[in-house]
Design a protein around this motif. Structure first.
Motif, PDB file in Angstrom:
ATOM      1  N   MET A 122      -4.423 -24.192 -49.056  1.00 27.82           N
ATOM      2  CA  MET A 122      -5.053 -24.171 -50.382  1.00 27.82           C
ATOM      3  C   MET A 122      -6.422 -24.839 -50.345  1.00 27.82           C
ATOM      4  SD  MET A 122      -2.042 -24.846 -53.228  1.00 27.82           S
ATOM      5  CE  MET A 122      -1.919 -26.548 -52.805  1.00 27.82           C
ATOM      6  N   ILE A 123      -6.496 -26.011 -49.715  1.00 27.09           N
ATOM      7  CA  ILE A 123      -7.752 -26.751 -49.674  1.00 27.09           C
ATOM      8  C   ILE A 123      -8.796 -26.006 -48.850  1.00 27.09           C
ATOM      9  CG2 ILE A 123      -8.872 -28.870 -48.884  1.00 27.09           C
ATOM     10  CD1 ILE A 123      -6.327 -30.365 -49.685  1.00 27.09           C
ATOM     11  N   ASP A 165      -8.994 -22.778 -48.378  1.00 27.68           N
ATOM     12  CA  ASP A 165      -9.446 -21.638 -49.178  1.00 27.68           C
ATOM     13  C   ASP A 165     -10.431 -22.091 -50.255  1.00 27.68           C
ATOM     14  OD1 ASP A 165      -7.852 -19.928 -47.689  1.00 27.68           O
ATOM     15  OD2 ASP A 165      -6.279 -19.770 -49.220  1.00 27.68           O
ATOM     16  N   TRP A 166     -10.168 -23.229 -50.846  1.00 29.42           N
ATOM     17  CA  TRP A 166     -11.043 -23.778 -51.877  1.00 29.42           C
ATOM     18  C   TRP A 166     -12.389 -24.215 -51.293  1.00 29.42           C
ATOM     19  CZ3 TRP A 166     -12.833 -28.841 -51.871  1.00 29.42           C
ATOM     20  CH2 TRP A 166     -13.516 -29.253 -53.027  1.00 29.42           C
ATOM     21  N   HIS A 199     -14.021 -23.339 -48.415  1.00 27.11           N
ATOM     22  CA  HIS A 199     -14.836 -22.341 -47.712  1.00 27.11           C
ATOM     23  C   HIS A 199     -15.464 -22.938 -46.447  1.00 27.11           C
ATOM     24  CE1 HIS A 199     -14.249 -19.716 -51.137  1.00 27.11           C
ATOM     25  NE2 HIS A 199     -14.756 -20.650 -51.944  1.00 27.11           N
ATOM     26  N   GLU A 245     -13.904 -32.237 -58.183  1.00 24.48           N
ATOM     27  CA  GLU A 245     -13.562 -30.812 -58.271  1.00 24.48           C
ATOM     28  C   GLU A 245     -12.282 -30.529 -57.476  1.00 24.48           C
ATOM     29  OE1 GLU A 245     -15.442 -26.591 -56.734  1.00 24.48           O
ATOM     30  OE2 GLU A 245     -16.746 -28.340 -56.808  1.00 24.48           O
ATOM     31  N   LEU A 246     -12.167 -31.121 -56.291  1.00 24.84           N
ATOM     32  CA  LEU A 246     -10.969 -30.948 -55.468  1.00 24.84           C
ATOM     33  C   LEU A 246      -9.745 -31.532 -56.160  1.00 24.84           C
ATOM     34  CD1 LEU A 246      -9.448 -30.215 -52.882  1.00 24.84           C
ATOM     35  CD2 LEU A 246     -10.284 -32.359 -51.886  1.00 24.84           C
ATOM     36  N   PHE A 299      -8.615 -29.227 -58.865  1.00 24.18           N
ATOM     37  CA  PHE A 299      -7.998 -28.054 -58.245  1.00 24.18           C
ATOM     38  C   PHE A 299      -6.567 -28.375 -57.799  1.00 24.18           C
ATOM     39  CE2 PHE A 299      -7.029 -25.859 -54.237  1.00 24.18           C
ATOM     40  CZ  PHE A 299      -7.053 -24.533 -54.662  1.00 24.18           C
ATOM     41  N   LYS A 332      -2.918 -26.901 -59.006  1.00 25.34           N
ATOM     42  CA  LYS A 332      -2.074 -26.175 -58.058  1.00 25.34           C
ATOM     43  C   LYS A 332      -0.755 -26.885 -57.774  1.00 25.34           C
ATOM     44  CE  LYS A 332      -4.682 -22.650 -57.114  1.00 25.34           C
ATOM     45  NZ  LYS A 332      -4.284 -21.286 -57.411  1.00 25.34           N
TER      46      LYS A 332
END
Length: 109
Positions: A35-36, A38-39, A41, A77-78, A81, A85
């Protein structure tokens, strides 16, 4: 088959056993890491790995000070997110620099 093999198999199959809990934790860390990444990039994604999750904290290792700075800059932001999730309102992140090991350089001398 050896008797120790039977005992190991029993631990693997027994719900709630320490081995089962360890395997479940490893699976969860893999999911969080995916997940991280993908977030985040690339190139940041390949510079990080999820080291642990305990209580309300996710521990993230990064390969360099530059990756640490980037992730620290985006940490709020993380956190938002991950809270969404993982459905954990009190979540925090601990970001640590853990350089990947490099083979020693050859010198001309």
């Amino acid at each position: 088959m050896h008797a120790d093999d039977d005992r190991l198999g029993a631990h693997l199959a027994l719900p709630g056993s320490p081995v089962q809990r360890l395997l479940q934790q490893a699976d969860r860390l893999t999911i969080i890491q995916t997940m991280i990444r993908d977030w985040a990039h690339e190139p940041l994604a390949s510079a990080l790995s999820v080291a642990n999750e305990r209580e309300d904290m996710v521990v993230i290792h990064v390969a360099s000070a530059a990756a640490h700075t980037q992730l620290r800059y985006r940490s709020q932001e993380l956190i938002q997110f991950l809270r969404q999730k993982l459905a954990s309102p009190a979540l925090r992140v601990d970001i640590r620099v853990r350089p990947t090991s490099q083979p020693p350089r050859k010198t001309d001398g």
